[in-house]
Scaffold this motif. Structure first.
Motif, short mmCIF file in Angstrom:
data_model
loop_
_atom_site.label_atom_id
_atom_site.label_comp_id
_atom_site.label_asym_id
_atom_site.label_seq_id
_atom_site.Cartn_x
_atom_site.Cartn_y
_atom_site.Cartn_z
N ALA A 171 0.83 -1.21 0.00
CA ALA A 171 0.00 0.00 0.00
C ALA A 171 0.86 1.26 0.00
CB ALA A 171 -0.94 -0.01 1.21
N LEU A 172 1.94 1.25 0.78
CA LEU A 172 2.84 2.41 0.80
C LEU A 172 3.53 2.60 -0.55
CD1 LEU A 172 4.44 1.91 4.33
CD2 LEU A 172 2.93 3.79 3.65
N LEU A 173 3.97 1.49 -1.15
CA LEU A 173 4.61 1.58 -2.46
C LEU A 173 3.63 2.07 -3.52
CD1 LEU A 173 6.70 -1.74 -2.48
CD2 LEU A 173 7.61 0.59 -2.42
N LEU A 174 2.42 1.54 -3.47
CA LEU A 174 1.41 1.94 -4.45
C LEU A 174 1.08 3.42 -4.33
CD1 LEU A 174 -0.44 0.73 -6.66
CD2 LEU A 174 -2.18 0.42 -4.90
N GLY A 175 0.95 3.89 -3.10
CA GLY A 175 0.65 5.30 -2.89
C GLY A 175 1.77 6.19 -3.40
N GLN A 176 3.02 5.79 -3.17
CA GLN A 176 4.13 6.61 -3.62
C GLN A 176 4.28 6.57 -5.13
OE1 GLN A 176 7.58 6.11 -1.21
NE2 GLN A 176 8.82 7.52 -2.38
N ALA A 177 3.91 5.43 -5.75
CA ALA A 177 3.97 5.35 -7.21
C ALA A 177 2.91 6.24 -7.84
CB ALA A 177 3.77 3.90 -7.65
N ARG A 178 1.74 6.30 -7.22
CA ARG A 178 0.66 7.10 -7.78
C ARG A 178 0.88 8.60 -7.55
NH1 ARG A 178 -4.26 3.08 -5.84
NH2 ARG A 178 -4.35 1.84 -7.76
N GLU A 179 1.62 8.93 -6.49
CA GLU A 179 1.90 10.33 -6.19
C GLU A 179 3.37 10.46 -5.82
OE1 GLU A 179 0.77 13.12 -2.58
OE2 GLU A 179 -1.03 12.60 -3.70
N PRO A 180 4.25 10.46 -6.83
CA PRO A 180 5.69 10.45 -6.55
C PRO A 180 6.13 11.69 -5.78
CG PRO A 180 5.25 10.15 -8.89
CD PRO A 180 3.96 10.48 -8.25
#
Length: 389
Positions: A171-180
């Motif tokens: 979830a943390l990785l996905l969030g950072q990928a969607r909002e770099p």
């Protein structure tokens, strides 16, 4: 609870954690399952921790939007038992305040703080992946006069903890990928049921161009991406396994890149999400270097202090004598302006992690992705309203 009830609950959590979610949605979905499997007071308290330091980066407790400042002071400055760091270092990874106080929780300042919220008993569980990284913690409470947490309930929590850890990491990785937020932030690639590219986040082309035998401009995906997609589909057919599909690949430049795969929920054909990130141990090391000018060995010593290691433990891990460890510690204390290990932990937390925790509280209220890394020295801390400039 019956064995069947606990088994079905574990299967539901496995399915939740195998699907891409933002972190708050994952915690909310898990809350519903935990309420049936392990009865408790109010709602669970979820934390994310930085695997490199084991310091708190976020806190989610439905109904408690802000973690009280005096509780943070007790966690990192106080002389008490059952702190998060204490439980993270235990062999079992699970503990209750009742047990660690020998059946006398009233002797702990922590118990008195918990009781202001109606929580008599406290159970804390470590969220550690099967690969050994600690990504968070779960705390459950029970009201006064409620039964103690049973062995079966603690075993259930232990069994789902690795699943929740994998879910939190994804979830943390996905969030950072969607909002770099950084130039080396993770990238997100979504493939349709024909394994054609459906969507990407900014920068994915650069990531894929660094992987061997791929050609992003020509539309040819690297073999490592295709292999991971196949493994992800096979794993999704058995969600109770709870394994996150991961591939580590050496890039064309010689650095290591990590790919994570997950199936997206859909009523139609399956879709595959691939997250690509650099294989680094987190942002603790550059933070310590830029903020305090520590040497490589001093950074290793500080990391172990933050994780709660003893002098003997540090000496064994770093192949140093205890005397040398103490000499390095003196240098670290001088450079950071502290006089003890506890002060060092507190200084690093309140300087670089509390701003992240407060920013994440604000992000949760705005339904924005939460962050798992510490607040970097060149970042501006959020103001009293949670905004950053």
């Amino acid at each position: 609870m019956s064995a069947d009830t606990l088994r079905h609950a574990a299967e539901r959590i496995a399915r939740l954690c195998a699907e891409p979610h933002d972190l708050v949605s994952l915690w909310q979905g898990s809350t519903e399952v935990l309420a049936r499997a392990v009865p408790h007071h109010w709602t669970p308290c979820f934390y994310t921790l930085d695997p490199a330091s084991l310091l708190m980066t976020s806190h989610f407790h439905h109904g408690l939007d802000e973690f009280p400042g005096e509780w943070l002071a007790g966690e990192y400055y106080g002389d008490d038992v059952h702190r998060l760091a204490d439980v993270m270092c235990t062999k079992s990874g699970i503990s209750t305040l009742y047990e660690v106080t020998g059946g006398d929780p009233e002797s702990s300042p922590r118990w008195h703080r918990n009781m202001t919220m109606g929580g008599d008993q406290e159970l804390i569980a470590r969220l550690r992946t099967r690969s050994g990284e600690i990504w968070g913690a779960l705390a459950l409470y029970r009201a006064p006069h409620a039964p103690l947490f049973s062995a079966a309930e603690k075993h259930f929590v232990q069994s789902v903890a690795p699943l929740l850890a994998e879910g939190a990491r994804a979830a943390l990785l996905l969030g950072q990928a969607r909002e770099p937020e950084f130039t080396d932030s993770p990238g997100l690639l979504v493939l349709d049921h024909n394994w054609a590219v459906e969507s990407t986040t900014p920068g994915v082309g650069q990531w894929l161009s660094e992987l061997p035998d791929g050609d992003w401009d020509a539309g040819r995906l690297p073999s490592s991406v295709l292999t991971l997609a196949g493994r992800t589909l096979r794993t999704a057919a058995d969600p109770q396994r709870g394994d996150t599909t991961v591939v580590r690949v050496r890039s064309r430049t010689g650095t290591w890149v990590v790919l994570h795969g997950a199936c997206l929920s859909s009523s139609g054909n399956p879709r595959i999400a691939i997250i690509i990130e650099p294989a680094h141990p987190g942002r603790l090391y550059p933070l310590l270097m830029s903020a305090y000018g520590l040497t490589e060995r001093e950074k290793d010593i500080t990391r172990l202090v933050l994780q709660g290691a003893s002098t003997a433990g540090m000496a064994a891990e770093l192949s140093l004598s205890a005397h040398t460890v103490q000499q390095h510690l003196k240098s670290v204390f001088a450079k950071t302006g502290v006089h003890s290990r506890r002060d060092l932990v507190a200084k690093v937390f309140f300087t670089h992690y509390e701003p992240r925790l407060r920013d994440n509280e604000h992000r949760a209220r705005l339904d924005k992705p939460l962050r798992g890394e510490p607040w970097l020295p060149n970042s501006s801390a959020p103001d009293d309203c949670g905004n950053s400039s």
